[in-house]
Design an enzyme around this catalytic site. Structure first.
Site, short mmCIF file in Angstrom:
data_model
loop_
_atom_site.label_atom_id
_atom_site.label_comp_id
_atom_site.label_asym_id
_atom_site.label_seq_id
_atom_site.Cartn_x
_atom_site.Cartn_y
_atom_site.Cartn_z
N HIS A 121 0.81 -1.21 0.00
CA HIS A 121 0.00 0.00 0.00
C HIS A 121 0.85 1.27 0.00
O HIS A 121 1.92 1.33 0.59
CB HIS A 121 -0.93 0.00 1.22
N ASP A 122 0.37 2.26 -0.72
CA ASP A 122 0.94 3.61 -0.73
C ASP A 122 2.31 3.70 -1.38
O ASP A 122 3.00 4.72 -1.25
CB ASP A 122 1.01 4.19 0.70
N GLY A 139 5.18 -0.98 2.68
CA GLY A 139 4.36 0.20 2.45
C GLY A 139 5.16 1.48 2.31
O GLY A 139 6.23 1.64 2.88
#
Length: 265
Positions: A121-122, A139
């Protein structure tokens, strides 16, 4: 539009008429797939995910899944955006972003993600990047254009991989790697500059020589002195080199510190 009758496609998905969805692929809600993209059998794409043109996503890839973040809750804004002309091979996993950082995971264009690559994520992935088999990003990692990550490379959360870097097989990256460097070894260190990669990308002999001098100043001559003083020297002596200024910028903008060099062993 070529959608195999055995594919499962949500009614809200927006698929370009020239895209191809193969048998047993699963396309979820709020997914957009651009012109010329191919989704192979048994690939799963969940939304909100936007995929650009001429991407090829191979069997058993899992794209746009929920963030693997304990703070993520159903209903929070969470997106994945993938550019154009990417090869995403078997069993790759790419997760959507979280509200911690603009709610988006982004993959650029012209990248090759080999089998079993994981992008958490991200993350923000640039263009013309190669991630070899089983390379994994935690992340919030940033990978800049033309970087190459060897097989089984592991990158810790919030790290940055600079442009035109090369990371050897099996490295554990827990600090930023500035642009144009090579990192390798069981105890991962920045070893030298990526001279061959720079030559292949068309950099001049003068540009390569400038980066070599910058590497020497930061990684071989900075022992016992403040890194900031070494960077100030480069900003003066190599001010006409955009490559060295990019190298310096990577170091100055680091939030987690930079990977150590061979002199630190």
């Amino acid at each position: 539009m070529a959608i195999d009758p055995n594919a499962l496609v949500d009614s809200s998905a927006k698929i370009h008429k020239s895209a191809e969805i193969c048998a047993y692929a699963v396309i979820g809600a709020n997914v957009e797939i651009g012109a010329g993209s191919i989704i192979e059998s048994h690939a799963v794409i969940q939304g909100p995910t936007k995929i650009g043109k001429n991407n090829h996503i191979y069997s058993f890839a899992a794209i746009g899944g929920d963030p693997q973040d304990i703070t993520y809750e159903e209903g929070q804004e969470s997106n994945l955006v993938i550019g154009d002309d990417n090869l995403i091979r078997e069993f790759c996993t790419i997760n959507r972003g979280t509200e911690k950082e603009k709610s988006i995971t982004r993959v650029g264009s012209n990248n090759m993600l080999m089998a079993y690559v994981h992008i958490a994520h991200d993350c923000a992935i640039g263009n013309h990047i190669i991630m070899s088999n089983n390379a994994s990003l935690a992340g919030h990692v940033r990978v800049h254009d033309w970087a190459i990550l060897g097989g089984f490379t592991l990158v810790k959360q919030f790290c940055m991989i600079g442009m035109h870097t090369y990371i050897g097989m099996g490295c554990q990256v827990n600090k930023d790697i500035p642009a144009y460097m090579i990192a390798s070894g069981a105890q991962t260190r920045v070893r030298s500059i990526n001279a061959e990669g720079m030559r292949r990308r068309g950099f001049s002999a003068n540009a390569i020589a400038s980066i070599k001098r910058a590497f020497k100043v930061v990684y071989r001559e900075s022992q016992g002195r403040l890194l900031d003083h070494a960077l100030e020297d480069l900003e003066t002596s190599e001010s006409d080199s955009p490559e060295v200024m990019q190298f310096v910028k990577c170091i100055r903008s680091s939030k987690v510190g930079i990977m150590r060099g061979p002199a630190d062993e």
